[in-house]
Scaffold this motif. Structure first.
Motif, PDB file in Angstrom:
ATOM      1  N   VAL A 609       0.846  -1.191   0.000  1.00 60.32           N
ATOM      2  CA  VAL A 609       0.000   0.000   0.000  1.00 60.32           C
ATOM      3  C   VAL A 609       0.884   1.245   0.000  1.00 60.32           C
ATOM      4  O   VAL A 609       1.838   1.337   0.771  1.00 60.32           O
ATOM      5  CB  VAL A 609      -0.921   0.005   1.236  1.00 60.32           C
ATOM      6  CG1 VAL A 609      -1.554   1.378   1.438  1.00 60.32           C
ATOM      7  CG2 VAL A 609      -1.999  -1.064   1.094  1.00 60.32           C
ATOM      8  N   ARG A 618      -3.027  16.403  -5.921  1.00 61.68           N
ATOM      9  CA  ARG A 618      -2.541  15.040  -6.186  1.00 61.68           C
ATOM     10  C   ARG A 618      -1.862  14.907  -7.550  1.00 61.68           C
ATOM     11  O   ARG A 618      -1.091  13.964  -7.769  1.00 61.68           O
ATOM     12  CB  ARG A 618      -3.715  14.055  -6.093  1.00 61.68           C
ATOM     13  CG  ARG A 618      -3.320  12.607  -6.366  1.00 61.68           C
ATOM     14  CD  ARG A 618      -4.398  11.635  -5.986  1.00 61.68           C
ATOM     15  NE  ARG A 618      -3.992  10.255  -6.294  1.00 61.68           N
ATOM     16  CZ  ARG A 618      -4.415   9.186  -5.636  1.00 61.68           C
ATOM     17  NH1 ARG A 618      -5.277   9.327  -4.638  1.00 61.68           N
ATOM     18  NH2 ARG A 618      -4.004   7.973  -5.984  1.00 61.68           N
ATOM     19  N   ASP A 622       0.153   9.857  -8.999  1.00 61.13           N
ATOM     20  CA  ASP A 622      -0.275   8.510  -9.352  1.00 61.13           C
ATOM     21  C   ASP A 622       0.827   7.690 -10.017  1.00 61.13           C
ATOM     22  O   ASP A 622       0.772   6.459 -10.027  1.00 61.13           O
ATOM     23  CB  ASP A 622      -1.501   8.560 -10.267  1.00 61.13           C
ATOM     24  CG  ASP A 622      -2.761   8.973  -9.517  1.00 61.13           C
ATOM     25  OD1 ASP A 622      -2.697   9.070  -8.280  1.00 61.13           O
ATOM     26  OD2 ASP A 622      -3.795   9.217 -10.164  1.00 61.13           O
ATOM     27  N   GLY A 626       0.031   4.672  -7.956  1.00 61.16           N
ATOM     28  CA  GLY A 626      -0.976   3.920  -8.676  1.00 61.16           C
ATOM     29  C   GLY A 626      -2.323   4.593  -8.500  1.00 61.16           C
ATOM     30  O   GLY A 626      -2.537   5.360  -7.558  1.00 61.16           O
ATOM     31  N   ILE A 627      -3.249   4.298  -9.384  1.00 60.13           N
ATOM     32  CA  ILE A 627      -4.531   5.003  -9.327  1.00 60.13           C
ATOM     33  C   ILE A 627      -5.328   4.626  -8.084  1.00 60.13           C
ATOM     34  O   ILE A 627      -6.232   5.353  -7.679  1.00 60.13           O
ATOM     35  CB  ILE A 627      -5.371   4.749 -10.599  1.00 60.13           C
ATOM     36  CG1 ILE A 627      -5.661   3.262 -10.790  1.00 60.13           C
ATOM     37  CG2 ILE A 627      -4.679   5.331 -11.821  1.00 60.13           C
ATOM     38  CD1 ILE A 627      -6.627   2.974 -11.932  1.00 60.13           C
ATOM     39  N   ASP A 628      -4.982   3.485  -7.482  1.00 59.70           N
ATOM     40  CA  ASP A 628      -5.690   3.062  -6.275  1.00 59.70           C
ATOM     41  C   ASP A 628      -4.940   3.430  -5.007  1.00 59.70           C
ATOM     42  O   ASP A 628      -5.395   3.105  -3.906  1.00 59.70           O
ATOM     43  CB  ASP A 628      -5.932   1.546  -6.308  1.00 59.70           C
ATOM     44  CG  ASP A 628      -6.831   1.130  -7.466  1.00 59.70           C
ATOM     45  OD1 ASP A 628      -7.778   1.885  -7.756  1.00 59.70           O
ATOM     46  OD2 ASP A 628      -6.569   0.077  -8.068  1.00 59.70           O
ATOM     47  N   GLY A 629      -3.800   4.087  -5.151  1.00 56.94           N
ATOM     48  CA  GLY A 629      -3.034   4.481  -3.981  1.00 56.94           C
ATOM     49  C   GLY A 629      -3.719   5.595  -3.207  1.00 56.94           C
ATOM     50  O   GLY A 629      -4.611   6.279  -3.711  1.00 56.94           O
ATOM     51  N   GLY A 630      -3.273   5.781  -1.989  1.00 51.56           N
ATOM     52  CA  GLY A 630      -3.867   6.816  -1.147  1.00 51.56           C
ATOM     53  C   GLY A 630      -3.132   8.129  -1.263  1.00 51.56           C
ATOM     54  O   GLY A 630      -1.952   8.174  -1.632  1.00 51.56           O
ATOM     55  N   GLU A 660      -6.034   6.656   6.380  1.00 53.22           N
ATOM     56  CA  GLU A 660      -5.959   6.268   4.974  1.00 53.22           C
ATOM     57  C   GLU A 660      -5.259   4.924   4.823  1.00 53.22           C
ATOM     58  O   GLU A 660      -5.671   4.077   4.013  1.00 53.22           O
ATOM     59  CB  GLU A 660      -5.231   7.354   4.169  1.00 53.22           C
ATOM     60  CG  GLU A 660      -5.128   7.093   2.677  1.00 53.22           C
ATOM     61  CD  GLU A 660      -6.458   7.190   1.939  1.00 53.22           C
ATOM     62  OE1 GLU A 660      -6.444   7.098   0.701  1.00 53.22           O
ATOM     63  OE2 GLU A 660      -7.524   7.332   2.598  1.00 53.22           O
ATOM     64  N   ARG A 663      -7.699   2.253   5.833  1.00 53.34           N
ATOM     65  CA  ARG A 663      -8.731   2.065   4.804  1.00 53.34           C
ATOM     66  C   ARG A 663      -8.220   1.186   3.677  1.00 53.34           C
ATOM     67  O   ARG A 663      -8.932   0.282   3.196  1.00 53.34           O
ATOM     68  CB  ARG A 663      -9.166   3.422   4.254  1.00 53.34           C
ATOM     69  CG  ARG A 663     -10.269   3.343   3.215  1.00 53.34           C
ATOM     70  CD  ARG A 663     -10.582   4.713   2.606  1.00 53.34           C
ATOM     71  NE  ARG A 663      -9.519   5.192   1.733  1.00 53.34           N
ATOM     72  CZ  ARG A 663      -9.392   4.823   0.448  1.00 53.34           C
ATOM     73  NH1 ARG A 663     -10.234   3.954  -0.096  1.00 53.34           N
ATOM     74  NH2 ARG A 663      -8.408   5.319  -0.278  1.00 53.34           N
ATOM     75  N   LEU A 664      -6.993   1.447   3.251  1.00 52.66           N
ATOM     76  CA  LEU A 664      -6.438   0.710   2.119  1.00 52.66           C
ATOM     77  C   LEU A 664      -6.029  -0.709   2.499  1.00 52.66           C
ATOM     78  O   LEU A 664      -5.998  -1.605   1.643  1.00 52.66           O
ATOM     79  CB  LEU A 664      -5.242   1.470   1.543  1.00 52.66           C
ATOM     80  CG  LEU A 664      -5.594   2.798   0.854  1.00 52.66           C
ATOM     81  CD1 LEU A 664      -4.336   3.592   0.537  1.00 52.66           C
ATOM     82  CD2 LEU A 664      -6.404   2.559  -0.417  1.00 52.66           C
TER      83      LEU A 664
END
Length: 666
Positions: A609, A618, A622, A626-630, A660, A663-664
């Motif tokens: 993560v 931001r 990315d 990555g696009i799913d990173g926090g 965060e 959550r991830l």
């Protein structure tokens, strides 16, 4: 009975090389070379100090084509006077991919300290060129005060169009150059009463010459097609103690009967028929790209007019005492002195035990001050922010009365400050710093872009880098500007987390010769995050693991820059206490990290993560998250309030980072 001036054929050589090149390319801007041919002839054959066989001769006069769209004026001159990089074959390849005769003049890439082919600066965005010329004149005056007339004593000339004087940076330059009384700066204005839209009456009504006069300039209004009048004006300008502007009344595209004096003269398409009509009108009996031998010889002789000056200068340099010669040649080459890094290494070591400075920008100020005696060629320009940025300290002001000062009070003129720095770097012999708030980087952006395009080693130093500035509010909180600077090719953007990283950033920035650097500092204090001394410059790899996971295998990587590295460290402590293996990565310079090998990048980022922490938007993150990173940072503009309250308001806190991560991981 009319008499043709004996040098008229030389001016026509410029005209017809330009016409022929533009016709062959099927595009180009003929207005400038056809309208300024006599002006250029007077300058290059009677006044200019230059040596085509050594285009980078340090004591040459500088010439800037500020109205860069008229590039064939410069290319014709460089060919006719014998610059090796501009044979007739290159003139014929005008605007062809790979030709040195590009659409707008481009300074040779990678030539950080010499104009290796005769093009001093890249021009095109109007106004930049005259502001660069201003910076060159400042550099000459400072180096003249340091080394004396025998080594540094030259003029800076600029060909100028209406657009250069209408752009806001032009007025900034007029005002500051007049204030500083730069007597070796001479502008040659192509006063043709035409812009691309039509008559200048469409958009201006002021007396342009009076703008210069009221700013303290020497102004002469003359017929720009009269070679003797231009030459006499240049003689007068070279003797006057003020900067000079020669308002040369001209006819745009002179010689092209279909277009001269009209808006189409700027860049209207030229055809073979236009070229033939011009030959008949002006009595030029020679074919395309053909220069008669006597005219070519006259131009080549003009190119050798300074050979004696060149040889005498070389002899004076050779006769210097060894130590003086070595120092002068070091500065000319743009080399840093021996052991220059030691000052920074000592500062870095002492920072481990010193109390933190009250402001991040004051760390930079301390380092800058320590370099004063080591780098006398370093000049600082600041836009009316001496107290909050503190980069003057032991320096004295460069002024009309003291050319030995190395701190230029630019007033509230960020745009010309950045362009001045570019001109200084292009001139050579100067390490320029440009200092202001990060929110005002947008005022400098055209200059920063040109520094990156030219590969000039300019150091742009910024303070007040985030919502951490507090109560000045969102107008001064640059949440989006770091991302925009990172988007600029060939621009290093450095945001150090503490005094140790600041010293490392300064070391890397000073050593970097192939492009500009933006060093971004916080207004608030930057407590130490690097508590273990290392002789290695960890910042040199752009990003590094500040703290590895300790309680177990790494599950989370927190990536942060600047003042937010401390927040990431504090969040890591909480996560580690909860049994979550967490690493902290400091990323002071993305551009340096991007060029590391894949294995190193993987070792830093980890296949876990990832969460970015930065008090900015931001955009750009990315690539690492990555696009799913926090991401814990800003999603919009800031607000007016104390810095600590703003960080809480926008949820940029250790607790937010922990949440965060949870959550991830869920």
């Amino acid at each position: 009975m009319t008499h043709t001036h004996p040098q008229q054929a030389l001016a026509h050589a410029i005209r017809f090389l330009s016409i022929d090149a533009i016709v062959k390319a099927q595009e180009g801007h003929q207005g400038v070379p056809l309208g300024m041919a006599e002006i250029a002839t007077a300058l290059y054959t009677r006044h200019l100090k230059y040596h085509p066989q050594d285009a980078g001769w340090f004591d040459r006069d500088r010439v800037v084509l500020s109205n860069g769209h008229g590039s064939m004026l410069l290319y014709s001159l460089l060919h006719l006077t014998g610059y090796p990089a501009f044979p007739i074959e290159e003139i014929k390849r005008f605007r062809v991919l790979g030709s040195v005769c590009e659409g707008h003049p481009e300074r040779p890439h990678g030539a950080a300290h010499v104009a290796a082919n005769g093009i001093e600066v890249t021009t095109g965005p109007l106004g930049q060129g005259i502001a660069n010329a201003f910076g060159m004149a400042v550099a000459e005056a400072y180096l003249n005060a340091r080394f004396g007339n025998d080594l540094v004593n030259h003029f800076t000339y600029a060909f100028v169009g209406d657009g250069c004087l209408q752009e806001g940076v032009g007025q900034e330059m007029i005002s500051l150059a007049g204030h500083l009384q730069l007597s070796k700066l001479i502008l040659l204005w192509d006063d043709n009463l035409i812009t691309d839209d039509g008559s200048t009456d469409l958009s201006i009504s002021e007396n342009v010459s009076e703008r210069f006069r009221i700013a303290g300039w020497h102004v002469i209004e003359l017929d720009g097609h009269d070679i003797e009048a231009v030459s006499a004006a240049l003689d007068a300008a070279r003797q006057d103690p003020r900067p000079s502007m020669l308002a040369c009344r001209t006819v745009i595209a002179k010689g092209i009967a279909r277009l001269q004096g009209q808006r189409g003269g700027h860049s209207g398409r030229l055809f073979e028929e236009d070229a033939q009509a011009a030959r008949e009108l002006l009595g030029w009996k020679h074919g395309p790209f053909e220069i008669p031998a006597d005219v070519q010889q006259a131009w080549r002789s003009a190119g050798q007019r300074s050979a004696g000056d060149y040889q005498a200068w070389q002899a004076r340099v050779a006769a210097l005492p060894a130590a003086e010669r070595a120092e002068f040649e070091r500065v000319m080459r743009g080399e840093l002195p021996a052991n220059w890094q030691q000052v920074l290494h000592d500062y870095k070591h002492k920072a481990q035990s010193a109390p933190p400075a009250p402001s991040g920008i004051f760390i930079s100020a301390e380092i800058n001050d320590l370099l004063t005696h080591m780098l006398p060629e370093r000049m600082v320009g600041c836009a009316d922010l001496e107290a909050p940025t503190s980069h003057k300290r032991g320096l004295t002001a460069f002024s009309a009365h003291d050319r030995a000062g190395s701190y230029v009070h630019c007033g509230v003129r960020e745009h010309v400050m950045g362009s001045m720095a570019n001109g200084m770097a292009a001139h050579g012999g100067i390490i320029p710093l440009s200092v202001t708030y990060l929110a005002f980087a947008d005022y400098e952006r055209p200059a920063m872009r040109m520094a990156a395009l030219m590969g000039l080693p300019v150091k742009f130093v910024f303070s007040h880098d985030s919502i951490g500035i507090g109560r000045n509010g969102p107008t001064h909180q640059p949440v989006e500007i770091i991302a925009s600077l990172r988007a600029m090719p060939n621009m290093w953007v450095m945001r150090p987390a503490d005094a140790v990283e600041a010293a490392e950033c300064w070391e890397l920035a000073l050593a970097h010769q192939d492009g500009p650097v933006s060093m971004v500092f916080a207004r608030q204090s930057l407590p130490l995050v690097r508590h273990t001394h290392t002789t290695d410059n960890l910042t040199s790899r752009g990003a590094y693991v500040l703290h590895e996971a300790a309680c177990g295998p790494r599950q989370v990587t927190l990536l942060a820059t600047g003042s937010e590295v401390l927040l990431a460290v504090q969040a890591r402590e909480q996560l580690e206490a909860q049994g979550v293996g967490t690493a902290v990565v400091s990323m002071p310079c993305w551009e340096l990290f991007n060029v590391q090998d894949a294995a190193y990048k993987r070792s830093v980022l980890g296949d876990v993560v990832r969460i970015g922490v930065e008090a900015a938007v931001r955009q750009g993150w990315d690539a690492y998250l990555g696009i799913d990173g926090g991401f814990v940072g800003m999603t919009g503009f800031g607000a007016s309030g104390p810095a600590d309250e703003l960080y809480k308001l926008f949820n940029i806190t250790p607790e937010a980072v922990v949440a965060e991560a949870r959550r991830l991981l869920a």
